[in-house]
Design an enzyme around this catalytic site. Structure first.
Site, mmCIF file in Angstrom:
data_model
loop_
_atom_site.group_PDB
_atom_site.id
_atom_site.type_symbol
_atom_site.label_atom_id
_atom_site.label_comp_id
_atom_site.label_asym_id
_atom_site.label_seq_id
_atom_site.Cartn_x
_atom_site.Cartn_y
_atom_site.Cartn_z
ATOM 1 N N ASP A 188 59.709 23.620 -58.252
ATOM 2 C CA ASP A 188 58.533 24.232 -58.854
ATOM 3 C C ASP A 188 57.371 23.269 -58.608
ATOM 4 O O ASP A 188 57.576 22.115 -58.190
ATOM 5 C CB ASP A 188 58.752 24.509 -60.344
ATOM 6 C CG ASP A 188 57.776 25.580 -60.860
ATOM 7 O OD1 ASP A 188 56.742 25.809 -60.197
ATOM 8 O OD2 ASP A 188 58.041 26.169 -61.922
HETATM 9 C C1 BGC Z 1 55.067 28.176 -61.788
HETATM 10 C C2 BGC Z 1 55.747 28.929 -60.673
HETATM 11 C C3 BGC Z 1 54.719 29.276 -59.612
HETATM 12 C C4 BGC Z 1 54.063 27.995 -59.127
HETATM 13 C C5 BGC Z 1 53.012 28.211 -58.056
HETATM 14 C C6 BGC Z 1 54.283 26.981 -61.277
HETATM 15 O O1 BGC Z 1 53.546 26.426 -62.288
HETATM 16 O O2 BGC Z 1 56.039 27.756 -62.718
HETATM 17 O O3 BGC Z 1 56.342 30.085 -61.184
HETATM 18 O O4 BGC Z 1 55.309 29.965 -58.567
HETATM 19 O O5 BGC Z 1 53.431 27.358 -60.231
HETATM 20 O O6 BGC Z 1 51.882 28.788 -58.603
#
Ligand code: BGC
Length: 777
Positions: free
Chosen positions: A288
């Site tokens: 993530d």
């Molecule tokens: C989120 C993800 C997301 C990523 C990119 C993260 O903070 O948890 O779900 O895909 O950001 O935006």
């Protein structure tokens, strides 16, 4: 982190920059190996250490040229001239991309959020939230939605959608539950697999996230989820396992939190032992955004790609040089990236049109939104409102400004125009009572706070507080209208969990409004319908007896109003069923006393003491009453269940169960049929019912029947024995229960299994390091 999100959002707002992609495949220096033409080992052997280190790290948040000149200070920027910096921005607003190495024919993978549809600088479709989709219990329809999302990803020149979110609804306060499917792993897994298959049918990738146990937002980055091996395997990992095995997602996204002492992105047990070895996963495992402490540990654990980058490469180079990280480990991670890069549209030189079929996609979004709405109550046939001359008094701010989705990365920022509930009803030819319309329109205009545009673009929108409707106003309107529709609206989103007061529970104003309006309308013999424009569970037990009908509309995407109107007017007969239990009160939830962990303000640890007893597994096994049970939902027609047959009374390799469903009412409708199993409780505690199959009938005309068949294989009978790291089906008597919900079992039959069956022995992995006082019956 918050700042980082806001800035990205702002940039996406500013510009759309679609650079036609010219495939670099084959354009490298001819005597160098080329991806796709030469074996992957040769490509890796031809890479410099610098290239290797930069490839396992994303290229950062580089935006289009235009944005770079806007004077913003953008975090996660590549150093000018660095390898990451040399990777082109093909689609501005993509939230991450991998390194491009043209000399070796290595193309970039450009990624975009999220679960309700692609969200970046171009117009896309805001689809119904994940919870709305799972409430359809219709894998074909979810596949279709996936196909539409994939069409937008591919036709805008992107490679991969950061979706679906597949965490379990452990607790109703979970701020991102709306992005996830269910409290049940089978429903979650099957819907998730359908979504992945649909998206990937368009030649683009997915990222099944957040792997694993990211079931809360409070201190998500540091909280350690302490979970028994059994609860992990049976509940929290199961949906991911189904998706991996049934849909082969291009990527898996490891979550922010820790599990049993190890950060998910640094957990060898999770990423390598379970995903790669036990499940045979062959896609890219990535992190993530901006998570994990130690890039070297991440690579060693089997995390192939650190997102969004680009800073970690220097640490990796150092680690290789000092012998802390073997180049072999680095190469292994690279191999996974390269293998999957070859699947991407950029690698294949896909000539995208820049013109996805937005019209078709909006139509499918509307259909899915409506098909996933759940009718909780419908007394005296309050719904549907068929007569177009009936004047509808529309109450509730949400009737005028309807929430189409939740906030954060799961919000679709450049969606088509939102159809509010009022617009949908008007589009459908219904007559709206004028006074209600006027007072709400004026009130909302005067009371809507000024927006912070940077936040609003990601769905963190400030709304006017609910307008109070006193007895006099309710009476005045009731005299001019034929029926009342009251919308209750909720929102939640990434980075924060929900609250009990004024969120799970109604606010005082909402409660008073429902009472005042219902009293006034009922005094004149007129009916009241409550529409719940929500992303997850709210308390319903204390007020559900008041109105005549209650419909959960969820947050049904940009076509919200039309979808609500379709159901309210009977164009579509509701057939959605709850993918989670609605408790009588929040405190009844099995995880309530262990959410969000300790210390409460900034939990470092959250112990899943409820074990496998999540949602209905708890309510049913411990006889705790719900307000509406898992799997529940009404229709404008009725269904009978008959003729349950098992292919055998003794289990060998498989048993087939068949059941006949008949539409006994006078309008056409679909029924979601659920198969639960009660397993013998020999050595292990077992939930009294577990969902092991589901199906949705076709649209059955009045009087029409359909026979539904389910295959029950040995795996469906198994429980996870932690002491043996094995899935075992215990010998004994099993009951097959066919229900209209987990509490409304219509028919059941028993069969026997003579001897234990060892279904699968898996690796010993992710054992908790602290004792858990786990719930048992
Ligand atoms: C989120 C993800 C997301 C990523 C990119 C993260 O903070 O948890 O779900 O895909 O950001 O935006």
């Amino acid at each position: 982190m918050k700042r980082f999100k806001i800035i990205i959002v702002g940039l996406c707002l500013i510009s759309v920059n679609l650079i036609p992609f010219v495939n670099v495949y084959g354009q490298g220096t001819s005597n160098l190996p080329q991806l796709g033409k030469s074996p992957i080992e040769e490509i890796i052997a031809a890479m410099t250490l610098e290239e290797k280190a930069a490839l396992v790290v994303g290229t950062g948040l580089k935006m289009g040229e235009k944005e770079s000149n806007m004077g913003f200070q953008i975090p996660n920027q590549p150093i000018p001239g660095s390898l990451a910096d040399q990777t082109k921005v093909y689609v501005s607003g993509a939230v991450g991309r991998t390194l491009e190495i043209p000399r070796l024919g290595i193309t970039t993978i450009e990624m975009v959020d999220g679960p309700a549809g692609p969200s970046f600088g171009s117009q896309t479709t805001a689809y119904p939230i994940a919870t709305n989709l799972s409430s359809t219990w219709d894998v074909d329809l979810v596949y279709e939605i996936g196909r539409c999302m994939g069409n937008e990803v591919s036709e805008y020149g992107l490679d991969l959608l950061l979706a679906p979110g597949m965490n379990i609804h452990r607790n109703p306060l979970g701020g991102r539950n709306f992005e996830y499917y269910s409290e049940d792993p089978l429903l979650s897994g099957k819907i998730g697999a359908a979504m992945v298959n649909g998206i990937q049918s368009q030649g683009v990738g997915t990222s099944v996230k957040h792997f694993v146990a990211n079931n809360q937002e409070t201190n998500r980055i540091a909280v350690d989820a302490v979970i028994s091996e059994r609860a992990l395997r049976e509940i929290y990992l199961k949906g991911f396992e189904i998706a991996v095995k049934e849909s082969d997602p291009w990527t898996l996204m490891a979550s922010y939190n820790s599990v049993n002492g190890a950060t998910a992105t640094e957990s060898f047990d999770l990423l390598t032992t379970i995903a790669r070895n036990d499940w045979g996963y062959e896609g890219i495992i990535m992190s993530d955004w901006d998570t994990g402490k130690d890039p070297v540990e991440q690579l060693k654990a089997g995390l192939n790609l650190i997102m969004p980058g680009p800073y970690q490469d220097t640490v990796i180079i150092q680690a290789v040089k000092s012998g802390k990280l073997s180049e072999e480990v680095l190469d292994k991670n690279i191999a996974w990236i390269l293998k999957n890069t070859m699947r991407s549209p950029k690698f294949k030189g896909y000539e995208y049109s820049g013109k996805p079929d937005l019209e078709n996609n909006a139509e499918i979004a509307r259909k899915a939104g409506a098909e996933g709405m759940v009718l909780l109550k419908n007394e005296n046939k309050a719904l549907p409102i068929k007569d177009k001359n009936q004047k509808i008094a529309l109450f509730g701010n949400g009737s005028y400004v309807t929430n189409v989705g939740g906030s954060g990365s799961g919000f679709v920022m450049h969606a088509g125009p939102t159809i509010n509930i009022i617009d949908g009803l008007i589009n459908g030819g219904q007559s709206i009572e004028e006074t209600s319309k006027q007072v709400y329109t004026d009130y909302i205009k005067e009371n809507t706070p000024k927006q912070n545009m940077m936040r609003a673009i990601r769905g963190y929108i400030k709304r006017a507080v609910e307008m109070p409707v006193n007895e006099d106003l309710a009476k005045e309107i009731s005299e001019k209208a034929d029926i009342a529709v009251i919308t209750i609206r909720r929102n939640s989103g990434e980075t924060a969990d929900r609250k009990i007061e004024d969120d799970i529970n109604l606010t005082e104003t909402e409660r008073n409004n429902i009472e005042n309006i219902t009293n006034a309308f009922h005094a004149l013999g007129k009916k009241v319908v409550v529409v719940l424009n929500i992303g997850g569970v709210i308390e319903t037990a204390s007020w559900k007896s008041i109105p005549d009908a209650i419909l959960i509309a969820w947050q049904p995407g940009q076509e919200a109003g039309d979808a609500v109107a379709d159901v309210i007017t009977g164009n579509i007969n509701p057939s959605g069923k709850l993918p989670m239990s609605f408790p009588v009160k929040y405190e009844d939830v099995s995880s309530a006393k262990n959410f969000p962990g300790t210390p409460a303000e900034k939990p470092e640890q959250v112990v899943y003491e409820e074990g496998i007893y999540v949602g209905y597994r708890y309510f049913n096994s411990f006889n705790v009453e719900t307000s509406y049970p898992f799997g529940y939902g009404l229709s404008y027609t009725g269904f009978s269940y008959s003729n349950l047959k098992l292919s055998s009374k003794t289990f060998k390799n498989q048993i087939e169960a068949s059941i006949q469903i008949t539409n006994t009412g006078d309008v056409a409708g679909k029924e979601v049929v659920q198969l639960y199993i009660t397993a013998p409780e020999k050595k292990l505690d077992k939930p009294s019912e577990e969902l092991k199959g589901f199906a949705k009938t076709k649209l059955l005309q009045s009087g029409e029947s359909q026979t539904i068949s389910f295959k029950i294989d040995a795996e469906k009978l198994a429980s996870f024995y932690s002491d043996k790291s094995s899935w075992i089906a215990d010998e004994g008597e099993y009951t097959v229960k066919i229900g209209a919900s987990c509490e409304d079992i219509k028919l059941s039959q028993k069969f026997n299994l003579k001897d234990d069956i060892l279904i699968e022995k898996v690796s010993k992995a992710l054992a908790p390091k602290v004792a858990i006082d786990e719930m048992t019956k």
